[in-house]
Motif scaffolding. Structure first.
Motif, PDB file in Angstrom:
ATOM      1  N   VAL A 293      35.116   6.960 -79.802  1.00 43.10           N
ATOM      2  CA  VAL A 293      33.811   6.364 -79.531  1.00 43.10           C
ATOM      3  C   VAL A 293      32.805   7.401 -80.008  1.00 43.10           C
ATOM      4  O   VAL A 293      32.686   8.475 -79.428  1.00 43.10           O
ATOM      5  N   ALA A 294      32.114   7.102 -81.101  1.00 44.22           N
ATOM      6  CA  ALA A 294      31.299   8.136 -81.756  1.00 44.22           C
ATOM      7  C   ALA A 294      30.124   7.509 -82.479  1.00 44.22           C
ATOM      8  O   ALA A 294      30.035   6.276 -82.621  1.00 44.22           O
ATOM      9  N   CYS A 295      29.223   8.371 -82.942  1.00 41.28           N
ATOM     10  CA  CYS A 295      28.107   7.917 -83.761  1.00 41.28           C
ATOM     11  C   CYS A 295      28.653   7.289 -85.040  1.00 41.28           C
ATOM     12  O   CYS A 295      29.613   7.792 -85.638  1.00 41.28           O
ATOM     13  N   VAL A 296      28.055   6.189 -85.459  1.00 42.99           N
ATOM     14  CA  VAL A 296      28.559   5.453 -86.610  1.00 42.99           C
ATOM     15  C   VAL A 296      28.453   6.268 -87.895  1.00 42.99           C
ATOM     16  O   VAL A 296      29.267   6.093 -88.811  1.00 42.99           O
ATOM     17  N   PHE A 297      27.491   7.182 -87.967  1.00 45.21           N
ATOM     18  CA  PHE A 297      27.304   7.946 -89.196  1.00 45.21           C
ATOM     19  C   PHE A 297      28.435   8.963 -89.353  1.00 45.21           C
ATOM     20  O   PHE A 297      28.703   9.774 -88.474  1.00 45.21           O
ATOM     21  N   GLY A 298      29.099   8.873 -90.487  1.00 43.15           N
ATOM     22  CA  GLY A 298      30.211   9.778 -90.763  1.00 43.15           C
ATOM     23  C   GLY A 298      31.572   9.192 -90.469  1.00 43.15           C
ATOM     24  O   GLY A 298      32.582   9.720 -90.938  1.00 43.15           O
ATOM     25  N   ARG A 299      31.642   8.084 -89.701  1.00 45.32           N
ATOM     26  CA  ARG A 299      32.928   7.434 -89.464  1.00 45.32           C
ATOM     27  C   ARG A 299      33.264   6.571 -90.675  1.00 45.32           C
ATOM     28  O   ARG A 299      32.412   5.853 -91.199  1.00 45.32           O
ATOM     29  N   LYS A 300      34.485   6.632 -91.151  1.00 44.99           N
ATOM     30  CA  LYS A 300      34.852   5.852 -92.335  1.00 44.99           C
ATOM     31  C   LYS A 300      35.368   4.477 -91.922  1.00 44.99           C
ATOM     32  O   LYS A 300      36.012   4.323 -90.872  1.00 44.99           O
ATOM     33  N   PHE A 301      35.053   3.491 -92.733  1.00 40.45           N
ATOM     34  CA  PHE A 301      35.506   2.123 -92.503  1.00 40.45           C
ATOM     35  C   PHE A 301      35.754   1.480 -93.861  1.00 40.45           C
ATOM     36  O   PHE A 301      34.833   1.312 -94.653  1.00 40.45           O
ATOM     37  N   LEU A 302      37.019   1.177 -94.128  1.00 38.84           N
ATOM     38  CA  LEU A 302      37.424   0.570 -95.396  1.00 38.84           C
ATOM     39  C   LEU A 302      36.991   1.413 -96.593  1.00 38.84           C
ATOM     40  O   LEU A 302      36.628   0.904 -97.649  1.00 38.84           O
ATOM     41  N   GLY A 303      37.027   2.729 -96.413  1.00 37.29           N
ATOM     42  CA  GLY A 303      36.682   3.644 -97.492  1.00 37.29           C
ATOM     43  C   GLY A 303      35.214   3.991 -97.565  1.00 37.29           C
ATOM     44  O   GLY A 303      34.827   4.924 -98.274  1.00 37.29           O
ATOM     45  N   TYR A 304      34.385   3.260 -96.842  1.00 35.73           N
ATOM     46  CA  TYR A 304      32.951   3.507 -96.843  1.00 35.73           C
ATOM     47  C   TYR A 304      32.557   4.338 -95.619  1.00 35.73           C
ATOM     48  O   TYR A 304      33.313   4.457 -94.645  1.00 35.73           O
ATOM     49  N   ALA A 305      31.363   4.898 -95.661  1.00 27.43           N
ATOM     50  CA  ALA A 305      30.767   5.589 -94.521  1.00 27.43           C
ATOM     51  C   ALA A 305      29.273   5.331 -94.556  1.00 27.43           C
ATOM     52  O   ALA A 305      28.653   5.364 -95.631  1.00 27.43           O
ATOM     53  N   GLY A 317      27.641   4.557 -98.134  1.00 27.97           N
ATOM     54  CA  GLY A 317      28.158   5.576 -99.030  1.00 27.97           C
ATOM     55  C   GLY A 317      29.676   5.533 -99.051  1.00 27.97           C
ATOM     56  O   GLY A 317      30.302   4.793 -98.288  1.00 27.97           O
ATOM     57  N   VAL A 318      30.256   6.322 -99.933  1.00 28.82           N
ATOM     58  CA  VAL A 318      31.716   6.449 -99.998  1.00 28.82           C
ATOM     59  C   VAL A 318      32.127   7.571 -99.054  1.00 28.82           C
ATOM     60  O   VAL A 318      31.495   8.630 -99.026  1.00 28.82           O
ATOM     61  N   SER A 319      33.169   7.344 -98.281  1.00 34.40           N
ATOM     62  CA  SER A 319      33.608   8.367 -97.331  1.00 34.40           C
ATOM     63  C   SER A 319      34.116   9.603 -98.066  1.00 34.40           C
ATOM     64  O   SER A 319      34.557   9.526 -99.227  1.00 34.40           O
ATOM     65  N   GLU A 320      34.063  10.738 -97.385  1.00 32.64           N
ATOM     66  CA  GLU A 320      34.536  11.990 -97.987  1.00 32.64           C
ATOM     67  C   GLU A 320      36.008  11.886 -98.373  1.00 32.64           C
ATOM     68  O   GLU A 320      36.417  12.380 -99.431  1.00 32.64           O
TER      69      GLU A 320
END
Length: 444
Positions: A293-305, A317-320
């Protein structure tokens, strides 16, 4: 119902006749519709027109052979005489699918993602079932579910997640299921499917596919739970979706990836507790080390962030992790010791870049694209210089491409410093336009 990986060739179907190629190019559902939906579904699936449509789709999907070693073309020849018998077995409930061929796809971190490749014959049967069942089952699924559904794509799920963040729901319950495909309970899955499908023959056949087993190294391993990726799992997870909907939550699901957007940490913890209970009832486990359970910024979802611009706007953006995987693949394709011509390298690179750009085209990061473009061109310049190798050859080729004698001489003098030279004066000769002419796609 999710579609198994599919491929096939030319088959026979019907009462002892070889199944001819459909005259239409359509690969969708049979035109006769679904009158009597819920009854005689297996017979509808095995009807000539539906099988022709299924065969077209399997052929278009291509793919490798299963455990029988028969590719699409050879399967087509085989089914010209074998299909009447297979069809009869399907109708009588005596058909036994072949085990799937196990293939391990390496994942970042050293683990493997297990895929199961059915035979082309079984992919054909599964596609025929899908075409009949999908119109019945798909309308019953949650509007928040996007995976493997007609008219829905991963990009739609990413856009929905961004929309929730823009609405102020900046805490996400990011759930990762531990070995999800390995732990699917067959009894629970078939029971959920049975609530939607009133055809004992179809249910029996789905159960047979779940129990078909896996062939690994020539040994067949029986399965009492789990399914290779691509199996029929939507009815199972839809139960969790309905519980989230009943409570009014904003969420996005793509197959086993699910993000629930909430407005506070405390609300997120309550949702996480709810999901733990729901998945436990389905005999599924959450990987607590990867879930949060975290801030949405920086969490990856389907390769995106998602990220937040200086003006507060929520952007994609594209996840790291995805960026690093991209760079690693480009390094492999442009390595300087492969013994391949520049044309061969660019042909393979082009295919990869176009596919990657097609998927990540939603990213709102033009500066990242420009940096990646420059990095790719630098690697290609270094590769080109190494292929020319000798100083005299480098000098001659640069002059031929229009370089001044001074530039050609300075680059040739440092001929074996490939990577350094990739950022030297050579970029005035091997320009962006030069690589455009060679067919290198730009990300930016």
């Amino acid at each position: 119902m999710h579609q198994m990986p599919a491929t096939a060739g030319r088959v026979g179907q019907g009462r002892g006749e070889a199944l001819r190629e459909a005259t239409s190019d359509e690969a969708g559902l049979p035109r006769q519709g679904l009158e009597g939906a819920g009854r005689d579904l297996l017979a509808q699936a095995l009807a000539r027109e539906n099988m022709q449509c299924a065969w077209k789709r399997v052929k278009a999907n291509k793919g490798a052979a299963g455990v029988d070693g028969l590719d699409i073309a050879r399967t087509g020849e085989h089914l010209k005489h074998a299909w009447p018998s297979i069809r009869q077995q399907l109708l009588e409930g005596t058909y036994r699918p072949s085990p799937v061929r196990r293939v391990g796809i390496p994942k970042a971190g050293g683990s493997e993602r297990e895929l199961g490749i059915p035979t082309v014959t079984d992919r054909l049967i599964q596609q025929a079932l899908l075409q009949v069942l999908q119109p019945l089952i798909d309308p019953t699924f949650s509007e928040h579910s996007y995976g493997f559904r007609p008219g829905r794509r991963a990009r739609d799920a990413v856009l929905a997640a961004q929309r929730y963040a823009r609405q102020g729901y900046r805490i996400v319950v990011d759930v990762d299921l531990s070995k999800f495909f390995d732990r699917v309970n067959h009894d629970i899955l078939v029971a959920r499917l049975g609530r939607r499908v009133n055809d004992a023959g179809v249910i029996r056949l789905v159960r047979a596919y779940l129990n078909a087993g896996i062939m690994d190294g020539g040994v067949v391993i029986e399965r009492v739970e789990g399914t290779p990726q691509g199996g029929p799992l939507s009815p199972l997870l839809d139960e969790v979706d309905r519980e989230l909907e009943r409570r009014g939550h904003r969420f996005v699901r793509y197959a086993d990836d699910c993000n629930v957007s909430v407005s506070s940490q405390k609300a997120g913890e309550r949702v996480m507790a709810l999901l733990l209970r729901c998945y436990d009832r389905l005999h599924l486990k959450i990987n607590e080390s990867k879930s949060a359970v975290a801030c949405v910024f920086g969490r990856k979802f389907l390769g995106y962030a998602l990220w937040q611009a200086g003006n507060g706007e929520v952007r994609r953006g594209v996840s790291e992790k995805a960026l690093e995987a991209f760079k690693q693949r480009v390094r492999q394709l442009t390595r300087r010791n492969g013994g391949r011509s520049m044309e061969e390298v660019i042909e393979r690179l082009r295919s990869y870049l176009l596919g990657w750009k097609g998927y990540f085209g939603l990213a709102q990061t033009p500066s990242v694209w420009r940096r990646l473009d420059a990095w790719i061109r630098r690697r290609l310049r270094a590769l080109q210089l190494k292929q020319w190798r000798r100083g005299k050859t480098i000098y001659r080729e640069l002059i031929r491409l229009g370089a001044s004698a001074r530039v050609a001489q300075s680059v040739a003098a440092l001929g074996r410093r490939w990577w350094h030279n990739g950022l030297s004066a050579v970029h005035h000769v091997l320009t962006i336009a030069y690589f455009d002419r060679l067919g290198v796609p730009r990300l930016s």
